[in-house]
Design a protein around this motif. Sequence first.
Motif, short mmCIF file in Angstrom:
data_model
loop_
_atom_site.label_atom_id
_atom_site.label_comp_id
_atom_site.label_asym_id
_atom_site.label_seq_id
_atom_site.Cartn_x
_atom_site.Cartn_y
_atom_site.Cartn_z
N ILE A 263 0.84 -1.21 0.00
CA ILE A 263 0.00 0.00 0.00
C ILE A 263 0.87 1.25 0.00
O ILE A 263 0.66 2.19 -0.77
CB ILE A 263 -0.95 -0.01 1.23
CG1 ILE A 263 -1.96 -1.15 1.09
CG2 ILE A 263 -1.67 1.32 1.41
CD1 ILE A 263 -2.76 -1.45 2.33
N THR A 264 1.90 1.22 0.89
CA THR A 264 2.79 2.38 1.00
C THR A 264 3.42 2.71 -0.35
O THR A 264 3.48 3.88 -0.76
CB THR A 264 3.91 2.09 2.04
OG1 THR A 264 3.33 1.44 3.15
CG2 THR A 264 4.59 3.35 2.51
N LYS A 266 2.33 1.78 -3.38
CA LYS A 266 1.31 2.18 -4.36
C LYS A 266 0.90 3.62 -4.15
O LYS A 266 0.59 4.34 -5.10
CB LYS A 266 0.11 1.27 -4.25
CG LYS A 266 0.27 0.02 -5.11
CD LYS A 266 -0.99 -0.80 -5.11
CE LYS A 266 -0.67 -2.13 -5.79
NZ LYS A 266 -1.49 -3.18 -5.25
N GLN A 267 0.83 4.04 -2.86
CA GLN A 267 0.36 5.40 -2.60
C GLN A 267 1.51 6.41 -2.55
O GLN A 267 1.33 7.53 -2.06
CB GLN A 267 -0.42 5.42 -1.28
CG GLN A 267 -1.71 4.63 -1.39
CD GLN A 267 -2.45 4.56 -0.05
OE1 GLN A 267 -1.93 5.01 0.96
NE2 GLN A 267 -3.64 4.00 -0.08
N ASN A 268 2.67 5.96 -2.98
CA ASN A 268 3.86 6.81 -2.98
C ASN A 268 4.14 7.44 -1.61
O ASN A 268 4.53 8.59 -1.51
CB ASN A 268 3.71 7.94 -4.03
CG ASN A 268 4.12 7.42 -5.38
OD1 ASN A 268 4.91 6.48 -5.49
ND2 ASN A 268 3.56 8.03 -6.42
N GLN A 269 3.89 6.67 -0.55
CA GLN A 269 4.15 7.21 0.80
C GLN A 269 5.39 6.57 1.40
O GLN A 269 5.52 6.42 2.62
CB GLN A 269 2.94 6.92 1.71
CG GLN A 269 1.75 7.77 1.40
CD GLN A 269 0.52 7.30 2.15
OE1 GLN A 269 0.48 6.22 2.71
NE2 GLN A 269 -0.51 8.13 2.10
N TYR A 270 6.26 6.12 0.53
CA TYR A 270 7.46 5.41 0.98
C TYR A 270 8.33 6.29 1.85
O TYR A 270 8.60 7.42 1.53
CB TYR A 270 8.25 4.96 -0.27
CG TYR A 270 9.60 4.37 0.06
CD1 TYR A 270 9.71 3.01 0.32
CD2 TYR A 270 10.74 5.17 0.12
CE1 TYR A 270 10.94 2.46 0.62
CE2 TYR A 270 11.97 4.62 0.44
CZ TYR A 270 12.07 3.27 0.69
OH TYR A 270 13.28 2.73 1.00
#
Length: 491
Positions: A263-264, A266-270
Amino acid sequence: MRCCMLILNNLFHVKSMDFYIDRYINEFDDMRTLTNIQKCKKLGNLLLILNILLILVDLIVYKPMRTETLPYLYLFYSHIVVFILILSWLTLLKLHKRYKNLLIGKLLYRAFSIIIIYWGVFMGLNSIYISGQISAYIVCILCISVCLYITPLEAFLTYFVSLVVFTTGLILIDDNTKLLYSHIINSIIVVLISYLVSRLSFISFFKDFISKKDLLISKMELERTNHKLMESEKLRTDFFANISHELKTPLNVIYCAQQMMDITLKQNQYNDRNMNKYLNMVKQNSYRLIRLIGNLIDITKIDALNFEVKLINIDIIKVIEDIFISVAAFAESKGLSFTFDTLVEEKIISCDPDQIERIILNLLSNAVKFTEKGGSIFVYIYLQDNNVCISVKDTGIGIPDNMKHLIFDRFVQVDKSTSKNCEGSGIGLALSKSLAEMHGGSIHVNSKLGEGSEFIIMLPDTIITETSENLSTIEEDCVKKISIEFSDIYD
Ligand code: ADP
């Protein structure tokens, strides 16, 4: 009794008789006594009625003869005497039932057989004057041999003594020589037959006892096997319930971590912090799975006698000290004081260092798991009675008395809720115990609830003759081993 049975054993080769003689001689004797008493009771009641009838016959039919001929008078008295004797015997039997003393029971049925046989002796001798017959003696002696189960020795003594008395009586009273011989021959024949009948019925009673006992033993064995089967079925069910839980938990954590990473990304919240957290979760739970599966495989191998310790001569102090040093930083990071002490500087013994390492790591991980922040853990080595003793002591939660002997069994955990932030499968101590025993040693625990626990491993102070095979040791990544062993404890 034992002597009679042994004679019978030799004569008739009753199968497995020695086994029964040794184990059940008293039980057999008691059963025989009880059966004899029951039979005597029935016979006594029958004779009581018969005697009432005989007394009536004496009173009505033989009344005139009684005044003329003495034998009729004796006959009448003998009926009355036997009636009184049997009545008293039945009363004694009633009293005996209340006390249930088998020794008195034995005396009672012997007394009964003596009353009947000597009544027969008297009637036989008395009838010589009335009818010239000894049939009363024959009937009485045969009756006893058919009804009672007496040992061949008892039978011999009872019948042959009565024969001596009866023959002496015959010689004294019978003046007709021809008849005297025929009476003596008849009584000898009847005594021999009675003796044989007694012997046969004793053997059949004994065989009956053996088959009943065999049946009972097989029934008990069946019940025992059934109980064991039910127990192992329960163990199997518990095993699967435990294992599924223990396998599912880390797998779920790994799966969740992977989902979160997915999820991280995919949502570019890395970010590094999150990623490291999830990777650590995956790593720690993979170690947990490796540890659990490794323990399971080893415990199965031990069960199948397919696990061997690879003994080498090694300095056990150095082995333990090395483990201590590698765990110290981890324990201290948990806020625990960690101390090592030894009474001996060097001690070479034969052991499998890898397996000793597993035992000590398991004890240390438990000590860390069950000791609150601020507590202490001590590792102490000393010698006692030709053993090297390694003590792992903590000031943790302790173990209740009723659980101390159970914690070395598989899947036993005192209380899951007591170990915060920790997991466990309940296999570690069972495996440690088996490993210590495979070294010829042992493991035991001293503990007080709320005050702490001390696990002591005792290893025999022995060395082996070294071969090229057991000289080599496998060096494994120590850090990885510790990570695996301590994988139950979360940060
Ligand atoms: P686990 O993986 O659950 O620790 P173990 O076989 O190593 O399995 O231990 C069995 C149980 O024994 C533990 O769950 C715990 O209840 C108890 N136990 C073991 N070591 C300690 C200790 N040092 N202090 C308190 N309890 C302990």
